[in-house]
Scaffold this active site. Structure first.
Site, short mmCIF file in Angstrom:
data_model
loop_
_atom_site.label_atom_id
_atom_site.label_comp_id
_atom_site.label_asym_id
_atom_site.label_seq_id
_atom_site.Cartn_x
_atom_site.Cartn_y
_atom_site.Cartn_z
N ASP A 46 0.84 -1.20 0.00
CA ASP A 46 0.00 0.00 0.00
C ASP A 46 0.87 1.25 0.00
OD1 ASP A 46 -2.91 1.12 0.68
OD2 ASP A 46 -1.46 2.24 1.88
N TYR A 51 3.17 9.80 -0.60
CA TYR A 51 4.24 9.20 0.22
C TYR A 51 5.61 9.39 -0.43
CZ TYR A 51 0.34 6.52 2.39
OH TYR A 51 -0.82 6.13 2.99
N LYS A 76 -2.59 5.75 -4.37
CA LYS A 76 -3.69 6.69 -4.08
C LYS A 76 -3.43 8.04 -4.74
CE LYS A 76 -3.64 4.65 0.56
NZ LYS A 76 -2.19 4.54 0.86
N HIS A 109 -7.53 9.46 -2.03
CA HIS A 109 -6.88 9.42 -0.71
C HIS A 109 -7.76 10.03 0.39
CE1 HIS A 109 -2.53 9.12 0.94
NE2 HIS A 109 -3.38 8.94 1.92
N1 LIG Z 1 -5.24 6.33 3.66
C1 LIG Z 1 -4.68 7.07 4.57
O1 LIG Z 1 -5.03 8.26 4.76
C2 LIG Z 1 -3.60 6.50 5.41
C3 LIG Z 1 -3.14 7.19 6.55
C4 LIG Z 1 -2.14 6.60 7.32
C5 LIG Z 1 -1.64 5.36 6.96
N2 LIG Z 1 -2.08 4.73 5.82
C6 LIG Z 1 -1.54 3.41 5.39
O2 LIG Z 1 -1.59 2.51 6.50
C7 LIG Z 1 -0.28 1.99 6.73
C8 LIG Z 1 -0.09 1.64 8.18
O3 LIG Z 1 -0.36 2.74 9.02
P1 LIG Z 1 0.78 3.56 9.80
O4 LIG Z 1 2.07 3.46 9.07
O5 LIG Z 1 0.22 4.90 10.06
O6 LIG Z 1 0.85 2.87 11.23
P2 LIG Z 1 0.89 1.38 11.84
O7 LIG Z 1 1.10 0.36 10.79
O8 LIG Z 1 -0.28 1.31 12.74
O9 LIG Z 1 2.18 1.51 12.76
C9 LIG Z 1 3.46 1.70 12.23
C10 LIG Z 1 4.41 2.01 13.38
O10 LIG Z 1 4.41 0.92 14.29
C11 LIG Z 1 5.71 0.39 14.44
N3 LIG Z 1 5.58 -1.07 14.42
C12 LIG Z 1 5.27 -1.84 13.34
N4 LIG Z 1 5.22 -3.14 13.70
C13 LIG Z 1 5.50 -3.19 15.03
C14 LIG Z 1 5.62 -4.26 15.95
N5 LIG Z 1 5.44 -5.52 15.57
N6 LIG Z 1 5.95 -3.95 17.24
C15 LIG Z 1 6.13 -2.66 17.62
N7 LIG Z 1 6.03 -1.61 16.78
C16 LIG Z 1 5.72 -1.87 15.49
C17 LIG Z 1 6.51 0.90 13.24
O11 LIG Z 1 7.85 1.11 13.60
P3 LIG Z 1 9.12 0.77 12.64
O12 LIG Z 1 8.74 1.10 11.23
O13 LIG Z 1 10.18 1.67 13.21
O14 LIG Z 1 9.43 -0.69 12.84
C18 LIG Z 1 5.83 2.22 12.95
O15 LIG Z 1 6.35 3.26 13.76
C19 LIG Z 1 0.61 3.14 6.22
O16 LIG Z 1 1.95 2.74 6.07
C20 LIG Z 1 -0.09 3.50 4.95
O17 LIG Z 1 0.20 2.57 3.94
C21 LIG Z 1 -3.05 5.29 5.05
#
Ligand SMILES: NC(=O)c1ccc[n+]([C@@H]2O[C@H](COP(=O)([O-])OP(=O)(O)OC[C@H]3O[C@@H](n4cnc5c(N)ncnc54)[C@H](OP(=O)(O)O)[C@@H]3O)[C@@H](O)[C@H]2O)c1
Length: 276
Positions: A46, A51, A76, A109
């Protein structure tokens, strides 16, 4: 290697229920992170134009040598490219950066209701779909009222709505709306961005009970609700940990413990006003 189950979307296309998110991964690091994810068994990635890592992501897809049809690539359209013609141009640019002939899923998005361009934008999405350059089209951050309006004005029901969703923001209303319209719910920030959520005592207790990590039980909660999840990590051990969630199950008591954590708390912006 974990076998990730697929969901069948409302257009018959299948999508892995767990994928890899790359928000905040710099382009120069995206190839390595996505490469590690593909090695670990992820097949759905994704990304988004905003990004600024579509190139690095595309490089990893090519370098993996995996057949294109085994991959599921989402990107997106960013807010300032909304509108019919600008969407067609932005899509071309995303495909070029990804180095692909088509994407599996293209999403608006954010709705940016104040801009009032998401209907025209989606009409361009319908053309991209008809031209075979996206296998599926959908939206992100749409509230039920935005989806109602979109579905009234266009003919292709979005296959997914990707929304902020984690145990502290369980989004029951949106999930029920999506279910009624056969729209899959995809959870962004499924781990609550790895911040306080993973230290919540009730989650730690469920994790201890199953001999798993907090992140793993949170991902299980999503999967058992039927959500698509796209956890992000640049840490190889966590990338592998997050996909290793298909050999245990939460029971009703665990699911109830999660349900008690919902406090409607957003980490990200409110879609009703964001981008205005
Ligand atoms: N459509 C939208 O508006 C929108 C908005 C936000 C996000 N997204 C999508 O959703 C995806 C995921 O959301 P997100 O990146 O916001 O947050 P997330 O996946 O909820 O959390 C990512 C964070 O958690 C840490 N992490 C990951 N696995 C872990 C584990 N097993 N134990 C402890 N910490 C862990 C990562 O650290 P490290 O990387 O340092 O390991 C990173 O800081 C995004 O990458 C993006 O593709 C979409």
């Amino acid at each position: 290697m974990s076998k990730v189950p697929s969901l069948t979307l409302n257009n018959g296309v299948t999508m892995p229920q767990l994928g890899f998110g790359v928000w905040q991964v710099p382009d120069a690091e995206a190839a390595e992170a996505v490469g590690t994810a593909l090695e670990a068994g992820y097949r759905s990635i994704d990304t988004a134009a905003v990004y600024e890592n579509e190139r690095g992501t595309g490089q990893a897809l090519t370098a993996s040598g995996l057949p294109r049809e085994e991959l599921f690539v989402t990107t997106k359209l960013w807010n300032d490219e909304q509108g019919y013609d600008s969407t067609l141009r932005a899509f071309d640019a995303s495909l070029e950066r990804l180095g692909l002939d088509y994407v599996d899923l293209y999403l608006i998005h954010w709705p940016v209701p104040a801009q009032d361009t998401y209907v025209d934008t989606y009409k361009a999405f319908e053309k991209i779909l008809a031209d075979g350059r996206a296998r599926s089209i959908g939206v992100s951050n749409f509230l039920p009222e935005h989806l109602e309006r979109l579905m009234d004005a266009t003919s292709v029901v979005p296959v997914v709505n990707q929304i902020e969703l984690h145990p502290q923001l369980a989004q029951a209303e949106s999930r029920a709306f999506h279910a009624r319209h056969e729209i899959a719910t995809e959870a962004w920030s499924p781990l609550g961005q790895g911040r306080g959520l993973l230290e919540v005592p009730a989650i730690a207790a469920v994790a201890r009970k199953h001999g798993r990590t907090a992140a793993q039980v949170v991902l299980r909660w999503h999967l058992q609700l039927g959500n698509v999840v796209i956890p992000k990590s640049v840490t190889p051990s966590r990338i592998r940990e997050n996909i290793d969630v298909f050999d245990f199950e939460l029971d009703t008591e665990d699911m109830a413990a999660f349900a008690a954590l919902d406090e409607g708390r957003r980490l990200g912006p409110d879609p009703a006003v964001f981008g205005a």
